[in-house]
Design a protein around this motif. Structure first.
Motif, short mmCIF file in Angstrom:
data_model
loop_
_atom_site.label_atom_id
_atom_site.label_comp_id
_atom_site.label_asym_id
_atom_site.label_seq_id
_atom_site.Cartn_x
_atom_site.Cartn_y
_atom_site.Cartn_z
N GLU A 16 0.83 -1.21 0.00
CA GLU A 16 0.00 0.00 0.00
C GLU A 16 0.86 1.26 0.00
O GLU A 16 0.56 2.24 -0.68
CB GLU A 16 -0.96 -0.01 1.20
CG GLU A 16 -2.16 -0.90 0.93
CD GLU A 16 -2.95 -1.26 2.18
OE1 GLU A 16 -2.80 -0.57 3.20
OE2 GLU A 16 -3.71 -2.26 2.11
N ARG A 17 1.95 1.23 0.76
CA ARG A 17 2.87 2.37 0.78
C ARG A 17 3.50 2.56 -0.61
O ARG A 17 3.59 3.68 -1.12
CB ARG A 17 3.98 2.11 1.82
CG ARG A 17 4.98 3.22 1.94
CD ARG A 17 4.38 4.44 2.61
NE ARG A 17 5.34 5.50 2.80
CZ ARG A 17 5.10 6.77 2.56
NH1 ARG A 17 3.92 7.17 2.12
NH2 ARG A 17 6.02 7.67 2.79
N SER A 44 20.27 6.69 1.80
CA SER A 44 19.50 5.45 1.80
C SER A 44 17.99 5.70 1.73
O SER A 44 17.23 4.88 1.22
CB SER A 44 19.84 4.62 3.04
OG SER A 44 19.64 5.37 4.21
N THR A 45 17.54 6.86 2.22
CA THR A 45 16.10 7.17 2.17
C THR A 45 15.65 7.37 0.72
O THR A 45 14.55 6.95 0.34
CB THR A 45 15.79 8.44 2.99
OG1 THR A 45 16.82 9.41 2.74
CG2 THR A 45 15.73 8.14 4.47
N LEU A 46 16.50 8.01 -0.09
CA LEU A 46 16.15 8.19 -1.50
C LEU A 46 16.19 6.84 -2.22
O LEU A 46 15.35 6.56 -3.07
CB LEU A 46 17.09 9.20 -2.16
CG LEU A 46 16.88 9.48 -3.64
CD1 LEU A 46 15.44 9.91 -3.93
CD2 LEU A 46 17.85 10.55 -4.14
N LYS A 47 17.15 6.00 -1.84
CA LYS A 47 17.21 4.65 -2.44
C LYS A 47 15.94 3.87 -2.09
O LYS A 47 15.39 3.15 -2.94
CB LYS A 47 18.46 3.92 -1.92
CG LYS A 47 18.62 2.47 -2.39
CD LYS A 47 18.77 2.38 -3.89
CE LYS A 47 19.23 1.00 -4.36
NZ LYS A 47 18.40 -0.10 -3.89
N ALA A 48 15.47 4.02 -0.84
CA ALA A 48 14.24 3.32 -0.43
C ALA A 48 13.05 3.80 -1.26
O ALA A 48 12.21 2.99 -1.68
CB ALA A 48 13.99 3.54 1.06
N TRP A 49 12.99 5.11 -1.52
CA TRP A 49 11.90 5.65 -2.34
C TRP A 49 11.96 5.03 -3.75
O TRP A 49 10.94 4.60 -4.30
CB TRP A 49 11.99 7.18 -2.41
CG TRP A 49 10.93 7.79 -3.27
CD1 TRP A 49 9.62 8.00 -2.93
CD2 TRP A 49 11.08 8.25 -4.61
NE1 TRP A 49 8.95 8.57 -4.00
CE2 TRP A 49 9.83 8.74 -5.03
CE3 TRP A 49 12.16 8.31 -5.50
CZ2 TRP A 49 9.61 9.27 -6.30
CZ3 TRP A 49 11.95 8.84 -6.78
CH2 TRP A 49 10.70 9.32 -7.15
N LEU A 50 13.18 4.98 -4.32
CA LEU A 50 13.33 4.38 -5.66
C LEU A 50 12.87 2.94 -5.64
O LEU A 50 12.21 2.47 -6.57
CB LEU A 50 14.79 4.48 -6.11
CG LEU A 50 15.27 5.89 -6.48
CD1 LEU A 50 16.79 5.94 -6.57
CD2 LEU A 50 14.65 6.35 -7.79
N ASP A 51 13.21 2.21 -4.57
CA ASP A 51 12.82 0.80 -4.49
C ASP A 51 11.29 0.64 -4.42
O ASP A 51 10.75 -0.38 -4.81
CB ASP A 51 13.46 0.12 -3.27
CG ASP A 51 14.98 0.01 -3.42
OD1 ASP A 51 15.48 0.11 -4.56
OD2 ASP A 51 15.67 -0.16 -2.40
#
Ligand SMILES: Cc1cc2nc3c(=O)[nH]c(=O)nc-3n(C[C@H](O)[C@H](O)[C@H](O)COP(=O)(O)O)c2cc1C
Length: 140
Positions: A16-17, A44-51
């Motif tokens: 859902e996120r 790592s936060t931007l990498k998480a968004w990309l993932d």
């Protein structure tokens, strides 16, 4: 990628996120990213968004000729802050990586605005900020 009936609650919440972030990106015309350089690359936060938003079948698909980006017709602006000076050097793993992943989903019109030398002391901070502001004014 799991079938809905096989997902547990945590996996459902994660999906859902991901859906929320992907919907936001799909609906936008212009993407603006602001990111510090961390260890020559992205935080790592931007990498998480990309993932969360690089999704097969949603933002890209595999066709007969290989992967194809589905987010066409969008522009991106990427503002970076860097302690040192790395633009255009082989140590910059931020701009090439972001160009690659954005291109992978079909966003090829990408403008980078780097604020560099911010931790180098002396006149570097002022110079770095002024250069970034000048580029911003040009782009705006
Ligand atoms: C964990 C960490 C790693 C960093 N790695 C780099 C780096 O590889 N190259 C660089 O030029 N600056 C690096 N910096 C400095 C930041 O890019 C710089 O301080 C930037 O201004 C931070 O952005 P902010 O002011 O928006 O937080 C690093 C900072 C931190 C905290």
């Amino acid at each position: 990628m799991k079938a809905a009936e096989q997902r547990n609650e945590i996996e459902q919440q994660a999906l859902e996120r991901s859906n929320q972030l992907t919907d936001e990106l799909v609906a936008s015309d212009v993407l603006v990213l602001a990111a510090p350089m961390y260890n020559f690359a992205i935080p790592s936060t931007l990498k998480a968004w990309l993932d969360h938003v690089l999704r097969a079948g949603v933002t890209f698909k595999y066709g007969e000729t290989g992967p194809q980006g589905l987010l066409t017709g969008k522009r991106a602006y990427v503002l970076t802050a860097r302690g040192g000076i790395y633009a255009g050097s082989s140590l910059d793993h931020q701009e090439p990586y972001l160009r690659q992943v954005l291109g992978f989903v079909g966003i090829h019109d990408v403008t980078f605005i780097h604020a560099e030398g911010l931790n180098m002391g002396g006149d570097f901070l002022e110079k770095g900020l002024n250069q970034a502001k000048a580029k911003l004014a040009q782009v705006a």
